[in-house]
Write a protein that holds these residues in place. Structure first.
Motif, PDB file in Angstrom:
ATOM      1  N   PRO A  33     -15.440   0.949 -14.846  1.00  0.00           N
ATOM      2  CA  PRO A  33     -16.424   1.942 -14.439  1.00  0.00           C
ATOM      3  C   PRO A  33     -17.836   1.469 -14.807  1.00  0.00           C
ATOM      4  O   PRO A  33     -18.037   0.878 -15.879  1.00  0.00           O
ATOM      5  CB  PRO A  33     -16.050   3.182 -15.249  1.00  0.00           C
ATOM      6  CG  PRO A  33     -14.650   2.951 -15.705  1.00  0.00           C
ATOM      7  CD  PRO A  33     -14.470   1.472 -15.803  1.00  0.00           C
ATOM      8  N   GLU A  34     -18.799   1.697 -13.924  1.00  0.00           N
ATOM      9  CA  GLU A  34     -20.173   1.266 -14.192  1.00  0.00           C
ATOM     10  C   GLU A  34     -20.766   1.962 -15.404  1.00  0.00           C
ATOM     11  O   GLU A  34     -21.690   1.455 -16.019  1.00  0.00           O
ATOM     12  CB  GLU A  34     -21.043   1.489 -12.959  1.00  0.00           C
ATOM     13  CG  GLU A  34     -20.695   0.541 -11.832  1.00  0.00           C
ATOM     14  CD  GLU A  34     -21.664   0.652 -10.667  1.00  0.00           C
ATOM     15  OE1 GLU A  34     -22.826   1.064 -10.884  1.00  0.00           O
ATOM     16  OE2 GLU A  34     -21.243   0.319  -9.553  1.00  0.00           O
TER      17      GLU A  34
ATOM     18  N   ALA B 155      -9.484   1.973 -17.563  1.00  0.00           N
ATOM     19  CA  ALA B 155      -9.316   1.254 -16.298  1.00  0.00           C
ATOM     20  C   ALA B 155      -7.876   0.764 -16.275  1.00  0.00           C
ATOM     21  O   ALA B 155      -7.305   0.449 -17.321  1.00  0.00           O
ATOM     22  CB  ALA B 155     -10.284   0.079 -16.202  1.00  0.00           C
TER      23      ALA B 155
END
Length: 105
Positions: free
Chosen positions: A56-57, A29
């Motif tokens: 990010p999930e 990220a």
């Protein structure tokens, strides 16, 4: 983060924040921005930069490293990070700390 200006800043300066699972790999990220005009800052000025990293999930639960630094957008050349008290170069990014990512209950 807080930054102190140590000389004339290039007009195309950007500050980055990266999240790493492995410091030798690409960031998982990142955000690259600066909240002021670099040319408006003078030597010894201090400025604060806030970056909110969207994770990010699918990011696995574990510890990750946060790194920050600065670069020129026109050339992608990173600036050296200088450490106090002797202003010695410490590379082109500074590893701030580790964070633990856990699932949201």
């Amino acid at each position: 983060t807080y930054w102190r200006v140590d000389g004339m800043l290039p007009p195309d300066l950007v500050v980055f924040s990266h999240l790493y699972g492995d410091l030798g790999a690409a960031p998982l990220a990142n955000i690259d921005s600066i909240s002021m005009r670099p040319t408006s800052l003078a030597e010894r000025d201090v400025f604060m930069q806030v970056h909110l990293l969207r994770l990010p999930e699918t990011l696995p639960e574990r510890e990750y490293d946060i790194a920050v630094g600065a670069y020129r957008t026109q050339s992608s050349q990173r600036l050296q990070v200088l450490l106090e008290p002797d202003q010695r170069p410490a590379g082109t990014r500074l590893i701030l700390y580790s964070v633990e990512v856990t699932s949201n209950p």
